[in-house]
Write a protein that holds these residues in place. Structure first.
Motif, PDB file in Angstrom:
ATOM      1  N   PRO A 157       0.820  -1.225   0.000  1.00 15.61           N
ATOM      2  CA  PRO A 157       0.000   0.000   0.000  1.00 15.61           C
ATOM      3  C   PRO A 157       0.847   1.266   0.000  1.00 15.61           C
ATOM      4  O   PRO A 157       1.969   1.287   0.516  1.00 15.61           O
ATOM      5  N   ILE A 158       0.298   2.312  -0.574  1.00 19.21           N
ATOM      6  CA  ILE A 158       0.958   3.617  -0.559  1.00 19.21           C
ATOM      7  C   ILE A 158       0.562   4.402   0.682  1.00 19.21           C
ATOM      8  O   ILE A 158       1.379   5.110   1.263  1.00 19.21           O
ATOM      9  N   VAL A 159      -0.684   4.269   1.107  1.00 20.53           N
ATOM     10  CA  VAL A 159      -1.147   4.922   2.334  1.00 20.53           C
ATOM     11  C   VAL A 159      -0.999   3.940   3.489  1.00 20.53           C
ATOM     12  O   VAL A 159      -1.417   2.785   3.395  1.00 20.53           O
ATOM     13  N   THR A 160      -0.407   4.395   4.573  1.00 23.30           N
ATOM     14  CA  THR A 160      -0.140   3.509   5.704  1.00 23.30           C
ATOM     15  C   THR A 160      -0.264   4.267   7.013  1.00 23.30           C
ATOM     16  O   THR A 160      -0.186   5.505   7.041  1.00 23.30           O
ATOM     17  N   ALA A 161      -0.458   3.536   8.082  1.00 19.31           N
ATOM     18  CA  ALA A 161      -0.455   4.127   9.422  1.00 19.31           C
ATOM     19  C   ALA A 161       0.834   3.785  10.158  1.00 19.31           C
ATOM     20  O   ALA A 161       0.993   4.139  11.328  1.00 19.31           O
ATOM     21  N   SER A 162       1.768   3.103   9.482  1.00 12.04           N
ATOM     22  CA  SER A 162       3.005   2.647  10.118  1.00 12.04           C
ATOM     23  C   SER A 162       4.193   3.469   9.634  1.00 12.04           C
ATOM     24  O   SER A 162       4.205   3.989   8.521  1.00 12.04           O
ATOM     25  N   ASP A 163       5.195   3.552  10.486  1.00  9.38           N
ATOM     26  CA  ASP A 163       6.466   4.168  10.123  1.00  9.38           C
ATOM     27  C   ASP A 163       7.513   3.067  10.119  1.00  9.38           C
ATOM     28  O   ASP A 163       8.056   2.699  11.159  1.00  9.38           O
ATOM     29  N   CYS A 164       7.796   2.545   8.933  1.00  7.28           N
ATOM     30  CA  CYS A 164       8.685   1.386   8.835  1.00  7.28           C
ATOM     31  C   CYS A 164      10.092   1.699   9.331  1.00  7.28           C
ATOM     32  O   CYS A 164      10.709   0.899  10.019  1.00  7.28           O
ATOM     33  N   GLU A 165      10.592   2.871   8.987  1.00  9.95           N
ATOM     34  CA  GLU A 165      11.970   3.202   9.338  1.00  9.95           C
ATOM     35  C   GLU A 165      12.095   3.828  10.720  1.00  9.95           C
ATOM     36  O   GLU A 165      13.182   3.894  11.282  1.00  9.95           O
ATOM     37  N   GLY A 166      10.976   4.344  11.248  1.00  6.95           N
ATOM     38  CA  GLY A 166      11.030   4.960  12.568  1.00  6.95           C
ATOM     39  C   GLY A 166      11.678   6.330  12.577  1.00  6.95           C
ATOM     40  O   GLY A 166      11.968   6.884  13.636  1.00  6.95           O
ATOM     41  N   ALA A 167      11.917   6.907  11.398  1.00  8.72           N
ATOM     42  CA  ALA A 167      12.588   8.198  11.324  1.00  8.72           C
ATOM     43  C   ALA A 167      11.625   9.367  11.450  1.00  8.72           C
ATOM     44  O   ALA A 167      12.023  10.474  11.803  1.00  8.72           O
ATOM     45  N   GLY A 168      10.342   9.139  11.150  1.00 10.50           N
ATOM     46  CA  GLY A 168       9.353  10.187  11.300  1.00 10.50           C
ATOM     47  C   GLY A 168       9.245  11.146  10.135  1.00 10.50           C
ATOM     48  O   GLY A 168       8.420  12.057  10.167  1.00 10.50           O
ATOM     49  N   ASP A 169      10.057  10.993   9.091  1.00 10.78           N
ATOM     50  CA  ASP A 169      10.021  11.892   7.933  1.00 10.78           C
ATOM     51  C   ASP A 169       8.991  11.401   6.928  1.00 10.78           C
ATOM     52  O   ASP A 169       9.320  10.925   5.847  1.00 10.78           O
ATOM     53  N   ASP A 174     -10.825  12.187  11.051  1.00 10.27           N
ATOM     54  CA  ASP A 174     -10.208  12.162   9.724  1.00 10.27           C
ATOM     55  C   ASP A 174     -10.719  10.964   8.934  1.00 10.27           C
ATOM     56  O   ASP A 174     -11.422  10.094   9.460  1.00 10.27           O
ATOM     57  N   PHE A 175     -10.340  10.882   7.684  1.00  7.63           N
ATOM     58  CA  PHE A 175     -10.841   9.845   6.784  1.00  7.63           C
ATOM     59  C   PHE A 175     -10.578   8.448   7.310  1.00  7.63           C
ATOM     60  O   PHE A 175     -11.450   7.579   7.302  1.00  7.63           O
ATOM     61  N   PHE A 176      -9.352   8.195   7.771  1.00  9.34           N
ATOM     62  CA  PHE A 176      -8.982   6.864   8.257  1.00  9.34           C
ATOM     63  C   PHE A 176      -9.172   6.716   9.768  1.00  9.34           C
ATOM     64  O   PHE A 176      -8.776   5.696  10.339  1.00  9.34           O
ATOM     65  N   LYS A 177      -9.735   7.735  10.401  1.00 11.12           N
ATOM     66  CA  LYS A 177     -10.002   7.716  11.845  1.00 11.12           C
ATOM     67  C   LYS A 177      -8.725   7.633  12.689  1.00 11.12           C
ATOM     68  O   LYS A 177      -8.772   7.298  13.873  1.00 11.12           O
ATOM     69  N   ARG A 178      -7.612   7.943  12.079  1.00 11.31           N
ATOM     70  CA  ARG A 178      -6.318   7.900  12.767  1.00 11.31           C
ATOM     71  C   ARG A 178      -5.299   8.580  11.861  1.00 11.31           C
ATOM     72  O   ARG A 178      -5.553   8.782  10.670  1.00 11.31           O
ATOM     73  N   PRO A 179      -4.117   8.924  12.360  1.00 14.62           N
ATOM     74  CA  PRO A 179      -3.090   9.514  11.491  1.00 14.62           C
ATOM     75  C   PRO A 179      -2.674   8.534  10.394  1.00 14.62           C
ATOM     76  O   PRO A 179      -2.504   7.339  10.641  1.00 14.62           O
ATOM     77  N   ALA A 180      -2.534   9.032   9.190  1.00 20.49           N
ATOM     78  CA  ALA A 180      -2.124   8.203   8.056  1.00 20.49           C
ATOM     79  C   ALA A 180      -1.048   8.946   7.265  1.00 20.49           C
ATOM     80  O   ALA A 180      -0.989  10.183   7.267  1.00 20.49           O
ATOM     81  N   TYR A 181      -0.212   8.157   6.574  1.00 17.71           N
ATOM     82  CA  TYR A 181       0.953   8.736   5.914  1.00 17.71           C
ATOM     83  C   TYR A 181       1.169   8.073   4.551  1.00 17.71           C
ATOM     84  O   TYR A 181       0.639   6.991   4.269  1.00 17.71           O
ATOM     85  N   LEU A 182       1.984   8.723   3.724  1.00 10.36           N
ATOM     86  CA  LEU A 182       2.509   8.064   2.535  1.00 10.36           C
ATOM     87  C   LEU A 182       3.655   7.163   2.980  1.00 10.36           C
ATOM     88  O   LEU A 182       4.505   7.565   3.784  1.00 10.36           O
ATOM     89  N   THR A 183       3.709   5.976   2.447  1.00 18.82           N
ATOM     90  CA  THR A 183       4.658   4.981   2.939  1.00 18.82           C
ATOM     91  C   THR A 183       6.102   5.334   2.600  1.00 18.82           C
ATOM     92  O   THR A 183       6.380   5.935   1.558  1.00 18.82           O
ATOM     93  N   VAL A 184       7.006   4.961   3.480  1.00 19.46           N
ATOM     94  CA  VAL A 184       8.440   5.093   3.204  1.00 19.46           C
ATOM     95  C   VAL A 184       9.031   3.756   2.776  1.00 19.46           C
ATOM     96  O   VAL A 184      10.169   3.688   2.331  1.00 19.46           O
ATOM     97  N   SER A 185       8.236   2.692   2.914  1.00 15.68           N
ATOM     98  CA  SER A 185       8.734   1.363   2.556  1.00 15.68           C
ATOM     99  C   SER A 185       7.573   0.375   2.547  1.00 15.68           C
ATOM    100  O   SER A 185       6.623   0.504   3.322  1.00 15.68           O
ATOM    101  N   GLY A 186       7.673  -0.614   1.668  1.00 18.56           N
ATOM    102  CA  GLY A 186       6.679  -1.682   1.636  1.00 18.56           C
ATOM    103  C   GLY A 186       7.142  -2.930   2.354  1.00 18.56           C
ATOM    104  O   GLY A 186       6.505  -3.989   2.248  1.00 18.56           O
TER     105      GLY A 186
END
Length: 641
Positions: free
Chosen positions: A328-340, A374-386
């Motif tokens: 997915p391109i939209v995610t609620a996870s931060d794979c790298e943990g960097a926050g960017d 919000d739309f996803f009922k929680r913070p959502a982001y563009l993914t940094v990794s699959g």
């Protein structure tokens, strides 16, 4: 609905055609000839008209249409038009024998059913004859006319077969550079690079994007369409179609050319304002006209090599049993943990012209943004990794890979960073770090070898105009053994180096580009290396903790000129250890419950790596700036085109 023609035909012969269940739908039945042909002088106009009116419904539309063109067709159809196919239905074609006033045919003939099977279904026809006369076909003049018209209508409705269109690269390919095509009549379409007109003829340099050099077209005044050259319509940047014959070239620089027989101006161009004149343009300037820069030699060559690398990537993984997974391109996870990460939200209006007062954004009691609205009922982001998603499928399908866009909101304007970039991320189940390194090495060698073989002309261009010696450098990578260097040993080598680095070298630092390039270019003499076992504090939470408790089973593939090209690791498969690592880096394990479930239910050792595709293109082509390795670069302050 049962329609019987017996009342209007004195004598009948019946042919029963039984269709299998797998036949095409009723609408697909094609009557290439009359369902039954005979003389029906004994039928009145009203009887035939009534018969036509009786044939109603989608299943009988074709038969009714046929009656409009031929007064010789009589049919009895057991209705099945409400079903998607004739399943066990019978179609009986009735033929009559009648002597007309003009001495029409004597003796009844058997029915003929022409059924077009659009699928692989078979039609089995059992013909029952009620007399000993030999079966044949009799067609009246009006019936033949109807068939011809129906055939023309069918031909007009058919979609033509799609075939690969002839390209300039197809003509010029091969060791003879197209000499084997001499005498062939061709039609080419492309864009004009230059036009040189002389008194007796004109030279047009045509390029269709399939090759670097294009092809020369020789046009003379007597050919059709030459007035477009004389009138200035065919000029630099124009789109044209050329028909002509491949001939051996009399000039230098090419083995063949096209002797034009017809020129067609498809799309004109104002040559006086066309931004890509025949001169050398800087890559910085070309980024400002990204809609036209694919027509240049450099960006065109980069694009073809990028395509070849992408296709080779798919071939490598598919041939080794990997399954491609769309992460997915939209995610609620931060794979790298960097926050960017780029945030995705609908709390702001979608229209760029609309404005939202800050007070209109919903907040909680403590004044924070209320993401539950919000739309996803929680913070959502563009993914940094699959990667995390790939691990899910690896733990079910064994070996998988993802290949798609990823995003990082890092405010960096260097030649090495993009806000939007593509990643290739394989995951191997039942694998450790050694398997991961072996896969990365084999993959990198394979795709470079494939691209160099497929884009020979482009690589010769890079070697001459972009980075002299690039072919030798890439060949060395393909043929070399990758050295394995533990991180601790790499730090020792850097400390002993006589080079002064901008970033001081100490155990525990994250290696910078200058460190990585020194290791590959100086310490190991332009050879790729793999650095392993990095300190845990500079690597992601999901990497497997080594027995020393200080390092993780991570690896980076470093290559000359670029530095890090591939980063990977063995994943932490132990539930308790993984939960501890999450807490250490400030992540809530509950937010990753699904990721932890993989360790609760059938956990296995697994490993994988990620490759930034634009860095690979940069490494393979020699372009200095990563913004020239992607069609439309997205960087801070720029999202044009």
């Amino acid at each position: 609905m049962n329609w019987t023609a017996g009342r209007c035909v004195p004598a009948l012969r019946v042919a029963a055609v039984r269709l299998h269940q797998s036949m095409v739908p009723a609408k697909a039945i094609r009557l290439g000839c009359p369902v039954a042909t005979a003389s029906i002088a004994g039928c009145t106009r009203n009887q035939i008209g009534g018969s036509r009116r009786s044939l109603h419904g989608s299943g009988h539309r074709v038969l009714r249409r046929h009656l409009e063109h031929s007064s010789t067709v009589l049919a009895h159809v057991t209705p099945a038009d409400r079903r998607p196919a004739f399943r066990g239905s019978n179609v009986r074609c009735l033929a009559s024998s009648s002597a007309g006033d003009g001495g029409a045919t004597a003796g009844a003939e058997s029915a003929v059913a022409d059924v077009a099977a659009a699928s692989s279904a078979e039609a089995v026809a059992d013909v029952e004859q009620t007399s000993g006369q030999k079966a044949g076909s009799v067609a009246s003049g009006s019936g033949n006319g109807g068939n011809a018209e129906a055939g023309r209508r069918r031909e007009r409705r058919m979609v033509k077969e799609f075939k690969k269109r002839l390209r300039i690269a197809d003509i010029k390919s091969g060791p003879d550079e197209g000499l084997g095509q001499v005498g062939r009549h061709v039609e080419l379409r492309g864009w004009v690079r230059t036009v040189r007109s002389q008194k007796a003829f004109s030279f047009i340099e045509l390029n269709d994007g399939s090759s670097l050099s294009g092809i020369q077209v020789v046009a003379t005044p007597e050919i059709e369409g030459y007035q477009e050259v004389e009138g200035g319509g065919i000029t630099t940047g124009a789109a044209v179609s050329v028909e002509g014959e491949v001939v051996e070239s009399q000039g230098k620089g090419q083995k063949i050319e096209i002797k034009a027989q017809k020129l067609t101006l498809v799309g004109g161009s104002d040559g006086s304002t066309y931004p890509l004149q025949k001169k050398r343009h800087s890559l910085e300037y070309l980024r400002t006209i990204a809609h036209l820069r694919p027509r240049t030699n450099t960006i065109g060559a980069v694009s073809r090599v990028r395509s070849a690398l992408a296709q080779a990537s798919h071939r490598f993984f598919q041939s080794h049993g990997f399954v491609w997974v769309a992460s997915p391109i939209v995610t609620a996870s931060d794979c790298e943990g960097a926050g960017d990460q780029f945030r995705v939200t609908t709390l702001l209006p979608g229209s760029p012209d609309a404005s939202t007062p800050v007070k209109a954004i919903p907040t909680t009691k403590d004044g924070s943004v209320d993401w539950s609205q919000d739309f996803f009922k929680r913070p959502a982001y563009l993914t940094v990794s699959g990667q995390l998603n790939a691990e899910i499928y690896a733990c079910a399908l064994h070996d998988v890979y993802t290949f798609g866009p990823t995003f990082r909101a890092e405010n960096s304007n260097t030649s090495r960073h993009l806000a939007e970039f593509w990643m290739i991320e394989p995951e191997l189940a039942f694998a450790d770090l050694a398997d991961d390194m072996a896969c990365a090495t084999a993959y990198l060698k394979y795709i470079l070898r494939e691209a160099m073989g497929e884009c020979e002309e482009d690589f010769r261009f890079f070697d001459k105009f972009v980075e002299p010696g690039i072919i030798q450098r890439l060949t060395s990578v393909v043929e070399s053994e990758f050295e394995h260097v533990p991180y601790t040993d790499a730090i020792s080598i850097l400390k002993k180096a006589k080079t002064k680095f901008d970033y001081p070298v100490e155990w525990g630092i994250d290696l910078q580009s200058e460190h990585e390039r020194y290791l590959t270019e100086k310490a190991f003499k332009n050879r790729p290396i793999i650095v392993t076992d990095y300190p845990k504090d500079i690597k992601a939470f999901y990497m497997r903790l080594n027995d020393d408790g200080k390092t993780v089973a991570a690896m980076d593939v470093l290559v000359p000129r670029v530095g890090e090209l591939i980063g990977g690791s063995q994943r932490e498969e132990r539930l308790e250890v993984l939960e501890g690592r999450m807490r250490d880096v400030g992540l809530d394990p509950q937010a990753y419950w699904w990721y932890l479930d993989l360790r609760r239910y059938g956990s296995v050792p697994h490993a994988g790596f990620g490759l930034g595709f634009e860095r690979l293109v940069q490494f393979a082509t020699g372009v200095e700036n990563i913004r020239d390795a992607i069609p439309f670069p997205r960087v801070p302050g720029s999202a044009d085109f």
